[in-house]
Design a protein around this motif. Structure first.
Motif, PDB file in Angstrom:
ATOM      1  N   ARG A 176       0.755  -1.326  -0.117  1.00  0.00           N
ATOM      2  CA  ARG A 176      -0.066  -0.355  -0.257  1.00  0.00           C
ATOM      3  C   ARG A 176       0.245   1.208   0.338  1.00  0.00           C
ATOM      4  O   ARG A 176       0.492   2.377  -0.830  1.00  0.00           O
ATOM      5  CB  ARG A 176      -1.169  -0.216   0.861  1.00  0.00           C
ATOM      6  CG  ARG A 176      -2.260  -1.201   1.113  1.00  0.00           C
ATOM      7  CD  ARG A 176      -3.453  -0.735   1.927  1.00  0.00           C
ATOM      8  NE  ARG A 176      -2.622  -0.813   3.419  1.00  0.00           N
ATOM      9  CZ  ARG A 176      -2.578  -1.997   4.475  1.00  0.00           C
ATOM     10  NH1 ARG A 176      -3.242  -2.981   3.702  1.00  0.00           N
ATOM     11  NH2 ARG A 176      -2.361  -2.081   5.295  1.00  0.00           N
ATOM     12  N   GLU A 177       1.634   1.317   0.321  1.00  0.00           N
ATOM     13  CA  GLU A 177       2.825   2.294   0.996  1.00  0.00           C
ATOM     14  C   GLU A 177       3.182   2.110  -0.969  1.00  0.00           C
ATOM     15  O   GLU A 177       3.396   3.810  -0.889  1.00  0.00           O
ATOM     16  CB  GLU A 177       3.796   2.001   2.347  1.00  0.00           C
ATOM     17  CG  GLU A 177       3.425   2.319   3.473  1.00  0.00           C
ATOM     18  CD  GLU A 177       4.595   1.480   4.597  1.00  0.00           C
ATOM     19  OE1 GLU A 177       5.455   1.034   3.787  1.00  0.00           O
ATOM     20  OE2 GLU A 177       4.573   2.494   5.488  1.00  0.00           O
ATOM     21  N   MET A 178       4.047   1.341  -1.060  1.00  0.00           N
ATOM     22  CA  MET A 178       4.079   1.332  -2.593  1.00  0.00           C
ATOM     23  C   MET A 178       3.345   2.432  -3.414  1.00  0.00           C
ATOM     24  O   MET A 178       3.807   2.985  -3.920  1.00  0.00           O
ATOM     25  CB  MET A 178       5.119   0.851  -3.279  1.00  0.00           C
ATOM     26  CG  MET A 178       6.552  -0.091  -2.374  1.00  0.00           C
ATOM     27  SD  MET A 178       6.436  -1.677  -2.901  1.00  0.00           S
ATOM     28  CE  MET A 178       7.286  -1.727  -4.492  1.00  0.00           C
ATOM     29  N   ILE A 179       2.080   1.331  -3.941  1.00  0.00           N
ATOM     30  CA  ILE A 179       0.808   2.333  -4.612  1.00  0.00           C
ATOM     31  C   ILE A 179       1.384   4.080  -3.993  1.00  0.00           C
ATOM     32  O   ILE A 179       0.936   4.281  -5.420  1.00  0.00           O
ATOM     33  CB  ILE A 179       0.172   1.708  -4.241  1.00  0.00           C
ATOM     34  CG1 ILE A 179       0.440   0.316  -4.639  1.00  0.00           C
ATOM     35  CG2 ILE A 179      -1.382   2.346  -4.726  1.00  0.00           C
ATOM     36  CD1 ILE A 179      -0.949  -1.269  -4.316  1.00  0.00           C
ATOM     37  N   ALA A 180       0.736   3.893  -3.161  1.00  0.00           N
ATOM     38  CA  ALA A 180       0.384   5.305  -2.631  1.00  0.00           C
ATOM     39  C   ALA A 180       1.981   5.912  -2.575  1.00  0.00           C
ATOM     40  O   ALA A 180       1.460   7.372  -3.262  1.00  0.00           O
ATOM     41  CB  ALA A 180       0.257   5.459  -1.168  1.00  0.00           C
ATOM     42  N   TYR A 181       3.019   6.097  -3.179  1.00  0.00           N
ATOM     43  CA  TYR A 181       4.305   6.524  -3.657  1.00  0.00           C
ATOM     44  C   TYR A 181       4.544   6.976  -4.944  1.00  0.00           C
ATOM     45  O   TYR A 181       4.294   7.813  -5.146  1.00  0.00           O
ATOM     46  CB  TYR A 181       5.348   5.741  -2.802  1.00  0.00           C
ATOM     47  CG  TYR A 181       6.899   6.314  -3.364  1.00  0.00           C
ATOM     48  CD1 TYR A 181       7.248   7.465  -2.713  1.00  0.00           C
ATOM     49  CD2 TYR A 181       7.248   5.846  -4.293  1.00  0.00           C
ATOM     50  CE1 TYR A 181       8.486   8.805  -3.059  1.00  0.00           C
ATOM     51  CE2 TYR A 181       8.786   6.740  -4.998  1.00  0.00           C
ATOM     52  CZ  TYR A 181       9.006   8.134  -4.377  1.00  0.00           C
ATOM     53  OH  TYR A 181      10.247   8.615  -4.864  1.00  0.00           O
ATOM     54  N   ALA A 182       3.648   5.751  -5.159  1.00  0.00           N
ATOM     55  CA  ALA A 182       3.966   5.538  -7.129  1.00  0.00           C
ATOM     56  C   ALA A 182       2.960   6.419  -7.513  1.00  0.00           C
ATOM     57  O   ALA A 182       3.158   8.079  -8.215  1.00  0.00           O
ATOM     58  CB  ALA A 182       3.815   4.496  -7.476  1.00  0.00           C
ATOM     59  N   GLN A 183       1.722   6.890  -6.825  1.00  0.00           N
ATOM     60  CA  GLN A 183       0.575   7.650  -7.117  1.00  0.00           C
ATOM     61  C   GLN A 183       1.336   9.084  -6.795  1.00  0.00           C
ATOM     62  O   GLN A 183       1.177  10.277  -7.766  1.00  0.00           O
ATOM     63  CB  GLN A 183      -0.732   7.416  -5.946  1.00  0.00           C
ATOM     64  CG  GLN A 183      -0.880   5.520  -6.651  1.00  0.00           C
ATOM     65  CD  GLN A 183      -2.305   5.092  -6.125  1.00  0.00           C
ATOM     66  OE1 GLN A 183      -2.013   6.762  -4.244  1.00  0.00           O
ATOM     67  NE2 GLN A 183      -4.079   4.922  -6.274  1.00  0.00           N
ATOM     68  N   GLU A 184       1.571   9.172  -5.851  1.00  0.00           N
ATOM     69  CA  GLU A 184       2.218  10.674  -4.984  1.00  0.00           C
ATOM     70  C   GLU A 184       3.181  11.177  -6.461  1.00  0.00           C
ATOM     71  O   GLU A 184       2.981  12.104  -6.259  1.00  0.00           O
ATOM     72  CB  GLU A 184       2.712  10.667  -3.829  1.00  0.00           C
ATOM     73  CG  GLU A 184       1.735  10.688  -3.105  1.00  0.00           C
ATOM     74  CD  GLU A 184       2.277  10.687  -1.647  1.00  0.00           C
ATOM     75  OE1 GLU A 184       3.771  10.656  -1.238  1.00  0.00           O
ATOM     76  OE2 GLU A 184       1.572  10.428  -0.611  1.00  0.00           O
ATOM     77  N   ASN A 185       3.836  10.416  -6.371  1.00  0.00           N
ATOM     78  CA  ASN A 185       5.471  10.156  -7.560  1.00  0.00           C
ATOM     79  C   ASN A 185       4.443  10.449  -8.929  1.00  0.00           C
ATOM     80  O   ASN A 185       4.929  11.444  -9.587  1.00  0.00           O
ATOM     81  CB  ASN A 185       6.335   9.301  -7.442  1.00  0.00           C
ATOM     82  CG  ASN A 185       7.419   9.691  -8.218  1.00  0.00           C
ATOM     83  OD1 ASN A 185       7.901  10.536  -7.608  1.00  0.00           O
ATOM     84  ND2 ASN A 185       7.522   9.041  -9.143  1.00  0.00           N
TER      85      ASN A 185
ATOM     86  N   ALA B 150       1.864  11.891  -9.507  1.00  0.00           N
ATOM     87  CA  ALA B 150       1.183  13.501  -9.746  1.00  0.00           C
ATOM     88  C   ALA B 150       1.275  14.637  -9.662  1.00  0.00           C
ATOM     89  O   ALA B 150       1.550  15.541 -10.203  1.00  0.00           O
ATOM     90  CB  ALA B 150      -0.255  13.370  -8.719  1.00  0.00           C
ATOM     91  N   LEU B 151       2.817  14.419  -8.889  1.00  0.00           N
ATOM     92  CA  LEU B 151       3.877  15.674  -8.692  1.00  0.00           C
ATOM     93  C   LEU B 151       4.673  16.156 -10.300  1.00  0.00           C
ATOM     94  O   LEU B 151       4.887  16.864 -10.368  1.00  0.00           O
ATOM     95  CB  LEU B 151       5.369  14.513  -7.689  1.00  0.00           C
ATOM     96  CG  LEU B 151       6.819  16.256  -7.312  1.00  0.00           C
ATOM     97  CD1 LEU B 151       5.734  17.113  -6.727  1.00  0.00           C
ATOM     98  CD2 LEU B 151       7.337  15.549  -6.906  1.00  0.00           C
ATOM     99  N   GLN B 152       5.072  14.828 -10.561  1.00  0.00           N
ATOM    100  CA  GLN B 152       5.242  14.413 -12.147  1.00  0.00           C
ATOM    101  C   GLN B 152       4.911  15.606 -13.167  1.00  0.00           C
ATOM    102  O   GLN B 152       5.232  16.301 -14.250  1.00  0.00           O
ATOM    103  CB  GLN B 152       5.672  13.393 -12.933  1.00  0.00           C
ATOM    104  CG  GLN B 152       6.981  12.282 -12.112  1.00  0.00           C
ATOM    105  CD  GLN B 152       7.352  11.006 -13.019  1.00  0.00           C
ATOM    106  OE1 GLN B 152       6.764  11.077 -14.024  1.00  0.00           O
ATOM    107  NE2 GLN B 152       7.743  10.383 -12.187  1.00  0.00           N
ATOM    108  N   HIS B 153       3.186  15.039 -12.856  1.00  0.00           N
ATOM    109  CA  HIS B 153       2.187  16.064 -13.651  1.00  0.00           C
ATOM    110  C   HIS B 153       2.039  17.646 -13.862  1.00  0.00           C
ATOM    111  O   HIS B 153       2.456  18.477 -14.561  1.00  0.00           O
ATOM    112  CB  HIS B 153       1.119  15.489 -13.394  1.00  0.00           C
ATOM    113  CG  HIS B 153      -0.172  16.107 -13.883  1.00  0.00           C
ATOM    114  ND1 HIS B 153      -0.789  15.831 -15.938  1.00  0.00           N
ATOM    115  CD2 HIS B 153      -1.211  16.708 -13.525  1.00  0.00           C
ATOM    116  CE1 HIS B 153      -1.462  16.511 -15.975  1.00  0.00           C
ATOM    117  NE2 HIS B 153      -2.089  17.248 -14.634  1.00  0.00           N
ATOM    118  N   LYS B 154       2.263  17.851 -12.033  1.00  0.00           N
ATOM    119  CA  LYS B 154       2.751  19.281 -11.980  1.00  0.00           C
ATOM    120  C   LYS B 154       3.419  19.567 -12.371  1.00  0.00           C
ATOM    121  O   LYS B 154       3.333  20.786 -13.410  1.00  0.00           O
ATOM    122  CB  LYS B 154       2.301  19.239 -10.484  1.00  0.00           C
ATOM    123  CG  LYS B 154       1.161  19.235  -9.744  1.00  0.00           C
ATOM    124  CD  LYS B 154       1.167  19.260  -8.552  1.00  0.00           C
ATOM    125  CE  LYS B 154      -0.424  19.230  -7.690  1.00  0.00           C
ATOM    126  NZ  LYS B 154      -0.221  19.551  -6.192  1.00  0.00           N
TER     127      LYS B 154
END
Length: 208
Positions: free
Chosen positions: A60-69, A71-75
């Motif tokens: 779950r932590e890895m999935i959350a990190y990937a999603q955050e990453n 989103a950050l790349q998109h920004k």
């Protein structure tokens, strides 16, 4: 017999329980999550369940990190598009701090360009010697004053030197009241990319 000797004996004799199967049914162990005792086989099941829970948590932590990453790349991508859509220096000076506050969810951003805000000799020396972003809990020289009335509350900083060719043209600083927001061991890949694109966007408007 010492516990270490018992453990070593069982490791040296992996078929012990095959020859003494009744022993398995007689061994009772304390439940790791309660006061009652359980059999060895039950204890193994509990251990497997706990291990699975740990693995699920890490997943779950890895999935959350990937999603955050992602989103950050998109920004960052949106930031780059906006930068190169600007048509003058004044727009860039307003846009860059504003958008970086959103990208990094950081409350304080200061950008000083040497052409309009000449630095102290100590700050210029720091900028000239640091080619990579620096994250720290302490402000560099007098840069805390760049944040005005908020300076006394700031506890962590990320410094990005802005370059044009072989020289420096300014410095971009992110700051936070949270001591753990920026720290020396954190990764700086995105900060480096930000420094590079901001430098490229500003270069045409500033003298080398």
């Amino acid at each position: 017999m010492k516990p270490e000797a018992v453990a070593q004996y069982l490791r040296d004799n992996p078929y012990f329980f095959d020859d003494h199967i009744e022993t398995l049914t007689q061994i009772q162990l304390p439940h790791p999550h309660g006061g009652r005792t359980i059999s060895l086989s039950e204890r193994q099941l509990v251990a497997l369940r706990d291990k699975n829970k740990d693995l699920e948590k890490k997943l779950r932590e890895m999935i959350a990190y990937a999603q955050e990453n992602e989103a950050l790349q998109h920004k960052v991508h949106e930031f780059v598009i906006a930068l190169f859509g600007a048509r003058d220096l004044a727009t860039l000076q307003d846009m860059i701090p504003y958008m970086l506050r959103d990208i990094f969810a950081v409350p304080h951003v200061a950008m000083h360009l040497w052409q309009t805000n000449p630095p102290s000799e100590a700050v210029l020396m720091f900028a000239d010697t640091e080619n990579q972003p620096i994250c720290t809990h302490n402000p560099v020289e007098d840069t805390a004053t760049w944040f005005g009335e908020h300076a006394a509350q700031l506890r962590s900083y990320a410094y990005m030197t802005l370059h044009a060719g072989s020289g420096t043209i300014g410095m971009l600083v992110l700051a936070s009241e949270d001591k753990e927001r920026f720290y020396p061991e954190m990764g700086t890949m995105f900060l480096q990319r930000i420094s590079e694109v901001v430098s490229s966007a500003l270069h045409p408007y500033l003298a080398d």
